[in-house]
Design an enzyme around this catalytic site. Structure first.
Site, PDB file in Angstrom:
ATOM      1  N   CYS A  47       0.843  -1.183   0.000  1.00 30.86           N
ATOM      2  CA  CYS A  47       0.000   0.000   0.000  1.00 30.86           C
ATOM      3  C   CYS A  47       0.884   1.241   0.000  1.00 30.86           C
ATOM      4  CB  CYS A  47      -0.905  -0.003   1.223  1.00 30.86           C
ATOM      5  SG  CYS A  47      -1.913   1.461   1.184  1.00 30.86           S
ATOM      6  N   GLY A  48       0.919   1.924  -1.120  1.00 29.25           N
ATOM      7  CA  GLY A  48       1.791   3.087  -1.255  1.00 29.25           C
ATOM      8  C   GLY A  48       1.318   4.279  -0.442  1.00 29.25           C
ATOM      9  N   ASP A 105     -10.191   3.904  -3.846  1.00 32.38           N
ATOM     10  CA  ASP A 105      -9.057   4.679  -3.338  1.00 32.38           C
ATOM     11  C   ASP A 105      -9.278   6.156  -3.653  1.00 32.38           C
ATOM     12  OD1 ASP A 105      -6.607   5.604  -2.478  1.00 32.38           O
ATOM     13  OD2 ASP A 105      -5.465   4.015  -3.450  1.00 32.38           O
TER      14      ASP A 105
HETATM   15  O1  LIG Z   1      -1.753   3.559  -2.334  1.00 27.35           O
HETATM   16  C1  LIG Z   1      -1.946   2.336  -2.371  1.00 27.35           C
HETATM   17  O2  LIG Z   1      -1.134   1.573  -2.861  1.00 27.35           O
HETATM   18  C2  LIG Z   1      -3.175   1.787  -1.714  1.00 27.35           C
HETATM   19  N1  LIG Z   1      -4.256   2.704  -1.448  1.00 27.35           N
HETATM   20  C3  LIG Z   1      -5.432   1.884  -1.192  1.00 27.35           C
HETATM   21  C4  LIG Z   1      -5.224   0.703  -2.094  1.00 27.35           C
HETATM   22  C5  LIG Z   1      -3.729   0.500  -2.184  1.00 27.35           C
HETATM   23  O3  LIG Z   1      -3.327  -0.477  -1.262  1.00 27.35           O
END
Ligand SMILES: O=C(O)[C@H]1NCC[C@@H]1O
Length: 352
Positions: free
Chosen positions: A97-98, A259
């Site tokens: 998860c970035g 997201d």
């Molecule tokens: O930024 C991300 O990589 C994450 N944000 C929610 C889903 C991914 O895991």
């Protein structure tokens, strides 16, 4: 007024809430039982099998919501790691998860999880279930700022794969890995626009693609079977050729969770895909924009590498996270909804 906790049963769980590009991150700081396992990946398995009630307690309503995201800090078996982490969402546990790494980088420096902070950047090695991710946190005058990170080797798994998607017929997708696997397709294929269409329509199309790819494409990852699953679908604006203009995407992952950020692991996978197709060169920085909020990350491939038999790249993603609050969560003995429930606007009530 001196705030007191109400009479409660069980543990009090303390969290720090943050967001990165609008995407929430609930960092669990105390109250969790020991997460057993001799590796971060085995701890992820243990949490799924033995502690899942706590994920629902913290991620689902009434304490969280359908699109809540969490991070549980755990010990890592890798000596160079400053911390290990498990990621959780509305349906289970992710491998990368970035947006969370960007927030945790700041959190780790602010809370002295790394030895001596360095200016202008402090390195924080975060052991995610997918592997070791290096975060570089801006640090000056005692304050933390933006964060860039180098993720695990990212690679295009399969390009131009035709799948049959319920309600849409044959759709050509790419599948790429950035710590988690995503399917990529332009929203135009569904007559949609990632910036302007109703979120519900984007979620429906992306969810149908995810379902199709899960059933029709067999994934594998060279280092662990635990990594070989499709995390979600990213609909794009189709602007994959390098340009200094931002390119937008929207990521629908886990159980139709949306997201708010441009998705750090998705940007990683998308840059790997663009690099594989010759659409972007090493060190060309691209700006990625969330179709949901307009928030931006930058991404660039910084180094060629290998992942098993795949030609891979190390991708650098950068963004900014902010604190939103601190909470202590409890459970009253006679609260029938205390265990958590999920409500979205499309489906029936789901108690947990
Ligand atoms: O930024 C991300 O990589 C994450 N944000 C929610 C889903 C991914 O895991």
């Amino acid at each position: 007024m001196d705030l007191q906790l109400p009479p409660h049963e069980g543990a009090v769980i303390s969290v720090v809430d943050m967001h990165t590009g609008g995407e929430p991150l609930r960092v669990i700081v105390s109250g969790y039982p020991e997460v057993r396992g001799d590796s971060v990946l085995s701890k992820r398995r243990y949490a799924r099998e033995h502690l899942d009630h706590l994920r629902r307690f913290l991620m689902h309503e009434p304490r969280g919501h359908y699109d809540m995201y969490g991070a549980l800090i755990v010990d890592s078996e890798i000596p160079e790691a400053d911390l290990g982490v498990l990621f959780m969402h509305n349906d289970g546990y992710s491998t990368m998860c970035g947006h969370a790494v960007i927030a945790l980088g700041r959190f780790a420096v602010d809370n002295k999880l790394v030895k001596e902070p360095q200016s202008p950047e402090t390195q924080v090695n975060i052991h995610c279930p997918c592997g070791l991710v290096k975060a570089f946190v801006e640090y000056s005058g005692g304050k933390t700022g933006g964060v860039r990170f180098h993720s695990v080797p990212a690679f295009a798994f399969a390009t131009d794969v035709t799948v049959t998607v319920e309600g849409f017929g044959e759709v050509v997708v790419d599948v790429s890995y950035g710590g988690a696997f995503y399917a990529f397709v332009s929203a135009q294929r569904f007559g949609l626009d990632v910036n302007k269409s109703r979120t519900r329509d984007l979620v429906d199309a992306a969810t149908a693609v995810t379902k199709a790819v899960k059933s029709q494409v067999k994934l594998h990852h060279p280092t662990s079977d635990d990594l070989a699953f499709l995390y979600g679908t990213i609909l794009t604006d189709g602007k994959d050729e390098f340009s200094s203009d931002p390119t937008a995407n929207i990521c629908v992952f886990a159980e139709a969770q949306v997201d708010r950020s441009p998705t750090g692991s998705g940007v990683t996978a998308r840059v790997a895909l663009q690099y594989h197709k010759g659409l972007i060169q090493l060190n060309q920085t691209r700006t990625f924009q969330s179709g949901a909020t307009g928030s931006q990350f930058t991404g660039k491939a910084v180094q060629e590498t290998k992942c098993g038999g795949f030609r891979a790249v190390v991708v650098e993603v950068a963004g900014r996270a902010f604190y939103t609050g601190v909470s202590r969560f409890v459970q009253e003995p006679d609260d029938e909804l205390a265990h958590g429930f999920l409500l979205n606007h499309q489906g029936p009530f789901r108690g947990s």
